[in-house]
Design an enzyme around this catalytic site. Structure first.
Site, short mmCIF file in Angstrom:
data_model
loop_
_atom_site.label_atom_id
_atom_site.label_comp_id
_atom_site.label_asym_id
_atom_site.label_seq_id
_atom_site.Cartn_x
_atom_site.Cartn_y
_atom_site.Cartn_z
N ASP A 100 109.23 17.03 36.99
CA ASP A 100 108.22 17.51 36.24
C ASP A 100 108.71 17.07 34.49
OD1 ASP A 100 105.79 19.09 35.42
OD2 ASP A 100 107.45 20.30 34.86
N ASP A 137 113.42 19.67 33.83
CA ASP A 137 114.19 19.93 35.02
C ASP A 137 113.95 18.95 36.11
OD1 ASP A 137 111.24 20.05 35.52
OD2 ASP A 137 111.36 22.34 35.37
N TYR A 194 103.05 26.97 36.61
CA TYR A 194 101.80 26.16 36.75
C TYR A 194 100.51 27.09 37.48
CZ TYR A 194 104.46 22.26 34.35
OH TYR A 194 105.28 21.76 33.58
N GLU A 223 110.78 20.23 24.49
CA GLU A 223 110.35 19.95 25.80
C GLU A 223 109.66 18.59 26.12
OE1 GLU A 223 111.22 20.04 29.13
OE2 GLU A 223 110.51 22.37 29.40
#
Length: 584
Positions: free
Chosen positions: A188, A191, A338, A547
């Site tokens: 994703d 991670d 999510y 991120e």
């Protein structure tokens, strides 16, 4: 930089002088494309640099040092040995250097001689070498959108899970998660979980952009790379859906356990649970609907390239869409990471693409029934109302949908609800501000392509992408939020694998807080972005600003393809960014 198109005369061995496509402190990138003028069963390319080079990373061949640190020989890999007349021998390489090096490179290729169109030795042949993207294909306003597009594709390659192919372009990635209940797919973010909803959202937006702006990939010589990249995601979706048992694998890995581990995906030892939806009570209409949209879009995209594969995708899309409509609600197993707020938008997307793939009016009627008549907040992994509206307008030209599209753009453009940074980024939220702006830029360019306020929306969309690629004041200006683009870009993304040194050196939690740049350059990753005042902190610990994720790059990449399309069709707008990058 200006792109090169250099003709030369080949006599047995051909040579030409090239220059890096981009360079930075510690290395440079070069891409070469060579039209093949004879039948080859093997090939070698000799590279001679005007400056010292420490190492070469090349993916289409095997590199070895010659007689000095300025000479390297690239030999074909077995899968790429045979080249036919009329083919294009194409390869990219990254060179590692001790500083910011921008050398000239003399390249020679062995193997082609003889008269034009024939094999053998002796005689002369006229050929061409190209430093990709092709001349004029992706540059305007001082930006090399083709280079940005190529690097975004590499980001998705760096996210691959499973058994990696022989042509894996990311040297620091290896096979991983081979024990997953469904092997393959993409991790994703920084991670190693495979979350179904952002996975599907990213795949769908990428395919939409490919279908709409295929020429953007063609003009930058990235179409084959894009097909290869996107097929990796589609293959995983096909394996995760079992139409016989009506089971859909919607997540692999546990978010909490995974986020407590810092290291390479190749070194994972934690349990990786397999989450499925089987029964109506399990929910999952959101994920199944989004995946059905992606599979149906994929069937259209691959129809001319691989009709058998396209048929397989369409069959899966139809059965999965039927399953999605039978599920009661959304999937909540991945919350709080999510959790979706609804499923109508995903079922709308699925219906539109299945109508386009089958011409079955029933699918269009179903898509319309899921339409939500309101101005969307943004385009994200959760909220796709604006995607539904644009897709329906593209398909029907019904002004009902146009009203909501114009309302969305009114919200996002200056004077609307969305605030702006001093240098002009439409700053919707601190979480993935770049991601949301890139997604909105794609929507603007897609809406313009459909004939809605074309000049205004194209200008706005391109200006947002220009900000991301350097039209800002961070680090003295010209800072790219896409890793590897230009000379100034993020060096410490919140990404486990790229923070690790070359294998077999160990990598653990100490790397999360290690000072300095990541050992690996995560080419193409679009980081989260600045705060509302244009401040940005390039720190691995700052996961808000740094991120990277599948859905962060999707709209950004599709917008890049759209911009190259605008250049190629002479529709590139005159832009007026507030903090333009002036360096070349």
């Amino acid at each position: 930089m200006n792109l090169l198109l250099l003709p030369l005369l080949v006599v047995g061995v051909s040579s030409v002088t090239l220059h890096p496509q981009s360079h930075w402190a510690g290395g440079f990138q070069l891409q070469v494309e060579i039209p093949v003028t004879c039948e080859l069963t093997s090939w070698k390319v000799h590279l001679t640099f005007s400056e010292d080079v420490n190492t070469i990373e090349v993916w289409a061949g095997t590199a070895e040092q010659g007689s000095s640190s300025r000479e390297y020989i690239i030999t074909n890999k077995e899968y790429d040995a045979v080249q036919h007349t009329g083919d294009t021998l194409s390869f990219s390489l990254v060179a590692r250097t001790s500083g910011d090096s921008n050398p000239s490179i003399e390249a020679t290729i062995e193997g082609c001689g003889g008269d034009s169109g024939s094999s053998g030795s002796g005689g002369n042949t006229q050929t061409q070498w190209t430093v990709a993207p092709s001349s004029g294909g992706g540059s305007a306003g001082g930006k090399d959108y083709g280079d940005a597009l190529a690097k975004s594709i590499l980001f998705y390659d760096a996210q691959r899970s499973g058994k990696l192919p022989a042509n894996n372009p990311i040297h620091w990635r290896g096979d991983s998660a081979l024990g997953d209940c469904v092997v393959g797919g993409w991790y994703d973010a920084g991670d190693h979980v495979k979350f179904g909803l952002p996975f599907g959202a990213a795949t769908h937006i990428l395919l939409w952009g490919l279908q709409l702006f295929k020429d953007g990939y063609q003009r930058t010589n990235q179409l084959d790379n894009m097909y290869d990249m996107i097929k990796w995601g589609l293959d995983y979706m096909l394996k995760a859906w079992n139409p016989s048992t009506k089971e859909l694998v919607v997540q692999i890995g546990d978010g909490n356990a995974d986020h407590s581990f810092w290291g390479r995906p190749e070194d994972m030892t934690m349990n990786r649970p397999c989450l499925k939806v089987r029964n109506p009570q399990d929910g999952g209409a959101d994920i199944a609907g989004e995946w059905a949209a992606a599979l149906a879009a994929g069937s259209i995209v691959f129809k001319d390239k691989d009709s058998s594969y396209a048929s397989q995708l369409l069959t899966a899309a139809e059965s999965l869409y039927s399953f999605a409509k039978s599920q009661h609600g959304v999937f909540n197993g991945s919350a709080p990471f999510y959790g979706s707020t609804g499923f109508k938008d995903e079922l709308c997307e699925g219906g539109v693409w299945l109508y386009r793939a089958t011409n079955n009016q029933q699918y269009l009627s179903q898509a319309k029934s899921y339409f939500e008549d309101e101005w969307a907040w943004g385009l994200s992994w959760d909220d796709k109302k604006i995607a539904c509206q644009v897709l329906l307008y593209e398909t029907t030209k019904d002004n009902t949908y146009r009203v909501d599209i114009e309302g969305f753009m009114q919200t996002w453009m200056p004077g609307g609800e969305v605030p702006y940074t001093p240098c002009g980024l439409a700053w919707r939220d601190k979480w993935g501000s770049n991601r949301l702006a890139g997604n909105a830029a794609f929507i603007a360019i897609a809406a313009a392509e459909a004939g809605i306020n074309s000049a205004e929306y194209r200008k706005w969309g391109v200006e947002q992408i220009n900000y991301l690629l350097g039209d800002n004041h961070h680090d003295g200006g010209c800072f790219s939020f896409e890793i590897g683009y230009g000379s100034k870009f993020p060096r410490s993304p919140h990404h486990r694998a790229s923070s690790c040194p070359d294998m077999p050196q160990p990598c653990g939690g100490d790397r999360a807080n290690a000072p300095g740049p990541s050992p690996q350059i995560l080419y193409g990753g679009l980081v989260g972005g600045p705060d509302q005042s244009d401040n940005y902190n390039d720190s691995r610990q700052d996961y808000v600003m740094n991120e990277v994720a599948l859905d962060y790059n999707a709209g950004f990449q599709s917008a890049l393809a759209g911009i190259v399309h605008l250049i190629g069709t002479n529709n590139y707008p005159t832009t007026n960014n507030k903090c333009p990058c002036t360096s070349k």
